[in-house]
Design a protein around this motif. Structure first.
Motif, PDB file in Angstrom:
ATOM      1  N   GLU A 216      48.374  42.455  41.474  1.00 23.05           N
ATOM      2  CA  GLU A 216      47.451  43.489  41.940  1.00 23.05           C
ATOM      3  C   GLU A 216      47.527  43.595  43.457  1.00 23.05           C
ATOM      4  O   GLU A 216      47.753  42.607  44.152  1.00 23.05           O
ATOM      5  N   ARG A 217      47.325  44.811  43.942  1.00 24.34           N
ATOM      6  CA  ARG A 217      47.219  45.070  45.375  1.00 24.34           C
ATOM      7  C   ARG A 217      45.767  45.375  45.700  1.00 24.34           C
ATOM      8  O   ARG A 217      45.057  45.996  44.920  1.00 24.34           O
ATOM      9  N   GLY A 218      45.308  44.932  46.878  1.00 25.67           N
ATOM     10  CA  GLY A 218      43.998  45.335  47.360  1.00 25.67           C
ATOM     11  C   GLY A 218      42.867  44.375  47.065  1.00 25.67           C
ATOM     12  O   GLY A 218      41.700  44.737  47.213  1.00 25.67           O
ATOM     13  N   LEU A 219      43.187  43.137  46.655  1.00 31.38           N
ATOM     14  CA  LEU A 219      42.120  42.172  46.388  1.00 31.38           C
ATOM     15  C   LEU A 219      41.525  41.653  47.692  1.00 31.38           C
ATOM     16  O   LEU A 219      42.206  41.543  48.717  1.00 31.38           O
ATOM     17  N   ASN A 220      40.259  41.310  47.642  1.00 29.99           N
ATOM     18  CA  ASN A 220      39.565  40.661  48.747  1.00 29.99           C
ATOM     19  C   ASN A 220      39.575  39.149  48.541  1.00 29.99           C
ATOM     20  O   ASN A 220      39.828  38.669  47.432  1.00 29.99           O
ATOM     21  N   ARG A 245      52.189  34.351  51.119  1.00 30.16           N
ATOM     22  CA  ARG A 245      51.087  33.897  50.272  1.00 30.16           C
ATOM     23  C   ARG A 245      50.383  35.098  49.656  1.00 30.16           C
ATOM     24  O   ARG A 245      50.470  36.221  50.163  1.00 30.16           O
ATOM     25  N   ALA A 246      49.671  34.852  48.586  1.00 29.09           N
ATOM     26  CA  ALA A 246      48.845  35.894  47.971  1.00 29.09           C
ATOM     27  C   ALA A 246      47.853  36.418  48.997  1.00 29.09           C
ATOM     28  O   ALA A 246      47.250  35.636  49.744  1.00 29.09           O
ATOM     29  N   SER A 247      47.693  37.739  49.042  1.00 30.80           N
ATOM     30  CA  SER A 247      46.805  38.334  50.036  1.00 30.80           C
ATOM     31  C   SER A 247      46.354  39.693  49.535  1.00 30.80           C
ATOM     32  O   SER A 247      46.700  40.126  48.429  1.00 30.80           O
ATOM     33  N   GLY A 248      45.627  40.403  50.387  1.00 29.47           N
ATOM     34  CA  GLY A 248      45.187  41.743  50.034  1.00 29.47           C
ATOM     35  C   GLY A 248      46.341  42.713  49.824  1.00 29.47           C
ATOM     36  O   GLY A 248      46.208  43.703  49.106  1.00 29.47           O
ATOM     37  N   ASP A 249      47.484  42.452  50.465  1.00 26.45           N
ATOM     38  CA  ASP A 249      48.646  43.317  50.264  1.00 26.45           C
ATOM     39  C   ASP A 249      49.141  43.236  48.822  1.00 26.45           C
ATOM     40  O   ASP A 249      49.445  44.256  48.202  1.00 26.45           O
ATOM     41  N   LEU A 250      49.250  42.027  48.301  1.00 26.88           N
ATOM     42  CA  LEU A 250      49.751  41.837  46.943  1.00 26.88           C
ATOM     43  C   LEU A 250      49.431  40.428  46.474  1.00 26.88           C
ATOM     44  O   LEU A 250      49.538  39.473  47.247  1.00 26.88           O
ATOM     45  N   VAL A 251      49.064  40.336  45.209  1.00 31.41           N
ATOM     46  CA  VAL A 251      48.888  39.055  44.526  1.00 31.41           C
ATOM     47  C   VAL A 251      49.772  39.078  43.282  1.00 31.41           C
ATOM     48  O   VAL A 251      49.742  40.038  42.512  1.00 31.41           O
ATOM     49  N   VAL A 252      50.565  38.028  43.112  1.00 30.65           N
ATOM     50  CA  VAL A 252      51.389  37.861  41.915  1.00 30.65           C
ATOM     51  C   VAL A 252      51.146  36.456  41.386  1.00 30.65           C
ATOM     52  O   VAL A 252      51.139  35.491  42.160  1.00 30.65           O
ATOM     53  N   ALA A 253      50.951  36.329  40.075  1.00 26.62           N
ATOM     54  CA  ALA A 253      50.781  35.019  39.442  1.00 26.62           C
ATOM     55  C   ALA A 253      51.589  34.991  38.151  1.00 26.62           C
ATOM     56  O   ALA A 253      51.446  35.886  37.312  1.00 26.62           O
ATOM     57  N   ALA A 254      52.430  33.978  38.015  1.00 23.39           N
ATOM     58  CA  ALA A 254      53.278  33.854  36.821  1.00 23.39           C
ATOM     59  C   ALA A 254      53.937  32.482  36.835  1.00 23.39           C
ATOM     60  O   ALA A 254      54.017  31.842  37.891  1.00 23.39           O
ATOM     61  N   PRO A 255      54.429  32.026  35.684  1.00 23.16           N
ATOM     62  CA  PRO A 255      55.157  30.764  35.677  1.00 23.16           C
ATOM     63  C   PRO A 255      56.535  30.903  36.320  1.00 23.16           C
ATOM     64  O   PRO A 255      57.101  32.001  36.398  1.00 23.16           O
ATOM     65  N   THR A 256      57.066  29.779  36.794  1.00 23.05           N
ATOM     66  CA  THR A 256      58.429  29.750  37.318  1.00 23.05           C
ATOM     67  C   THR A 256      59.393  30.332  36.285  1.00 23.05           C
ATOM     68  O   THR A 256      59.300  30.017  35.099  1.00 23.05           O
ATOM     69  N   GLY A 257      60.305  31.174  36.744  1.00 26.91           N
ATOM     70  CA  GLY A 257      61.245  31.818  35.831  1.00 26.91           C
ATOM     71  C   GLY A 257      60.862  33.255  35.550  1.00 26.91           C
ATOM     72  O   GLY A 257      61.728  34.104  35.339  1.00 26.91           O
ATOM     73  N   LEU A 258      59.575  33.530  35.528  1.00 32.22           N
ATOM     74  CA  LEU A 258      59.081  34.902  35.416  1.00 32.22           C
ATOM     75  C   LEU A 258      58.570  35.395  36.766  1.00 32.22           C
ATOM     76  O   LEU A 258      58.715  36.576  37.099  1.00 32.22           O
ATOM     77  N   PHE A 259      58.002  34.479  37.534  1.00 31.51           N
ATOM     78  CA  PHE A 259      57.433  34.858  38.826  1.00 31.51           C
ATOM     79  C   PHE A 259      58.469  35.550  39.716  1.00 31.51           C
ATOM     80  O   PHE A 259      58.213  36.621  40.284  1.00 31.51           O
ATOM     81  N   GLU A 260      59.655  34.941  39.806  1.00 35.55           N
ATOM     82  CA  GLU A 260      60.656  35.440  40.749  1.00 35.55           C
ATOM     83  C   GLU A 260      61.138  36.853  40.409  1.00 35.55           C
ATOM     84  O   GLU A 260      61.129  37.734  41.287  1.00 35.55           O
ATOM     85  N   PRO A 261      61.548  37.134  39.163  1.00 35.12           N
ATOM     86  CA  PRO A 261      61.987  38.503  38.867  1.00 35.12           C
ATOM     87  C   PRO A 261      60.861  39.529  38.947  1.00 35.12           C
ATOM     88  O   PRO A 261      61.087  40.669  39.372  1.00 35.12           O
ATOM     89  N   LEU A 262      59.638  39.134  38.567  1.00 34.67           N
ATOM     90  CA  LEU A 262      58.517  40.068  38.661  1.00 34.67           C
ATOM     91  C   LEU A 262      58.195  40.357  40.121  1.00 34.67           C
ATOM     92  O   LEU A 262      57.997  41.516  40.510  1.00 34.67           O
ATOM     93  N   GLN A 263      58.144  39.318  40.936  1.00 34.72           N
ATOM     94  CA  GLN A 263      57.870  39.505  42.357  1.00 34.72           C
ATOM     95  C   GLN A 263      58.918  40.421  43.000  1.00 34.72           C
ATOM     96  O   GLN A 263      58.577  41.332  43.772  1.00 34.72           O
ATOM     97  N   GLN A 264      60.183  40.204  42.665  1.00 39.71           N
ATOM     98  CA  GLN A 264      61.244  41.030  43.239  1.00 39.71           C
ATOM     99  C   GLN A 264      61.153  42.472  42.756  1.00 39.71           C
ATOM    100  O   GLN A 264      61.365  43.410  43.523  1.00 39.71           O
ATOM    101  N   ARG A 265      60.812  42.651  41.491  1.00 41.00           N
ATOM    102  CA  ARG A 265      60.674  44.012  40.954  1.00 41.00           C
ATOM    103  C   ARG A 265      59.531  44.740  41.661  1.00 41.00           C
ATOM    104  O   ARG A 265      59.638  45.913  42.012  1.00 41.00           O
ATOM    105  N   LEU A 266      58.410  44.031  41.867  1.00 46.91           N
ATOM    106  CA  LEU A 266      57.272  44.618  42.566  1.00 46.91           C
ATOM    107  C   LEU A 266      57.621  44.945  44.013  1.00 46.91           C
ATOM    108  O   LEU A 266      57.166  45.956  44.565  1.00 46.91           O
ATOM    109  N   GLU A 267      58.423  44.096  44.630  1.00 46.85           N
ATOM    110  CA  GLU A 267      58.893  44.358  45.988  1.00 46.85           C
ATOM    111  C   GLU A 267      59.724  45.637  46.019  1.00 46.85           C
ATOM    112  O   GLU A 267      59.521  46.517  46.867  1.00 46.85           O
ATOM    113  N   ASP A 268      60.634  45.763  45.061  1.00 40.94           N
ATOM    114  CA  ASP A 268      61.507  46.940  45.004  1.00 40.94           C
ATOM    115  C   ASP A 268      60.697  48.217  44.756  1.00 40.94           C
ATOM    116  O   ASP A 268      61.068  49.298  45.249  1.00 40.94           O
TER     117      ASP A 268
END
Length: 274
Positions: A216-220, A245-268
């Motif tokens: 999610e984006r925009g968390l306090n 780190r997780a911040s108001g810009d973006l928060v991502v939470a996932a297990p290792t192995g899923l976190f990395e591809p999801l984070q990169q997809r969200l970045e793209d």
């Protein structure tokens, strides 16, 4: 924690902070659960239903801060409803008295009280109380994550294409439009998307294996603090943009192995900006 504290002192302080957080969260949860008018969502009274929710929100925060200050008068506060105090102890409480206000307004069960304790700027204790679920989620830095006193069990990492991913949307029209574009692009690439309406519950749900991942984006800070610690203590990775780190810009939470591809997809996809 202080570098001068012995391991036993540190453990005792964390245990005290956890107990204070649990007591405050349960008291506020009971107030919100028992004080909610049965017809809140359709009430035709002189005040709007939104006003009633705001009053409950403020009352819950006051109950939390008053209760904590009674036993820990030197601590600081940061709360969604305006509680702000520096404190002198090095401990600051980060409080969301009612996370999921729209769910609460409509009588949906996914709302929670979120309380975290920071020590010298680091979150060391987190409690998420979900009264309508009958569940209390608690985490201590280095001490694991528990649900109703039992260790939580997260899911192993699936492929991104098989991941059930939670997310949420902001209130600003421009941000919602940008978030909708991210979901539109991501949805065909995952198992499905869930939008629960409470960031704290979404984060603990990943830690409990009810979601594979969450972003999610925009968390306090008060949306994030307790749930982020719970997720990490459940064995998940949390962060923001790659390397951040997780911040108001973006928060991502996932297990290792899923976190990395999801984070990169969200970045793209530019999930970190409107």
């Amino acid at each position: 924690m202080s570098t001068h504290a012995s391991p036993s002192d540190r453990k005792a302080e964390l245990a005290e902070l956890l107990e204070v957080a649990l007591d405050a969260a349960r008291s506020a949860g009971a107030l919100l659960r028992d004080g909610r008018p049965a017809d809140l969502g359709v009430a035709a009274t002189k005040s709007s239903p939104i006003d009633v929710v705001t009053e409950m929100d403020i009352a819950a925060e006051k109950l939390i801060t008053t209760g904590i200050a009674r036993v820990r008068p030197d601590d600081g506060f940061l709360g969604e409803e305006g509680a702000s105090r520096e404190g002198t102890s090095g401990v600051r409480w980060v409080i969301d008295p009612l996370d999921g206000t729209v769910n609460y307004l409509y009588g949906l069960p996914s709302w929670a009280v979120s309380i975290a304790a920071e020590k010298d700027g680091e979150v060391v204790v987190g409690v998420v109380e979900a009264p309508m679920r009958g569940e209390t989620y608690q985490a201590v830095l280095g001490g694991g994550a528990l649900v109703n006193g039992a260790p939580t069990r997260r899911r192993p990492a699936p492929e991104l294409s098989h991941a059930l991913v939670g997310t949420g949307f902001g209130y600003l029209t421009e941000r919602r439009a940008a978030q909708a574009e991210v979901v539109r692009a991501l949805l065909p690439q995952v198992r499905d998307i869930r939008r629960g309406g409470s960031a704290a519950i979404d984060l603990v749900d990943v830690g409990c294996g009810r979601l594979d991942a969450y972003y999610e984006r925009g968390l306090n800070p008060w949306d994030l603090a307790a749930g982020d610690l719970f997720a990490r203590e459940a064995g998940l990775l949390t962060g923001g943009r790659p390397g951040e780190r997780a911040s108001g810009d973006l928060v991502v939470a996932a297990p290792t192995g899923l976190f990395e591809p999801l984070q990169q997809r969200l970045e793209d996809l530019g999930a970190w900006h409107d």
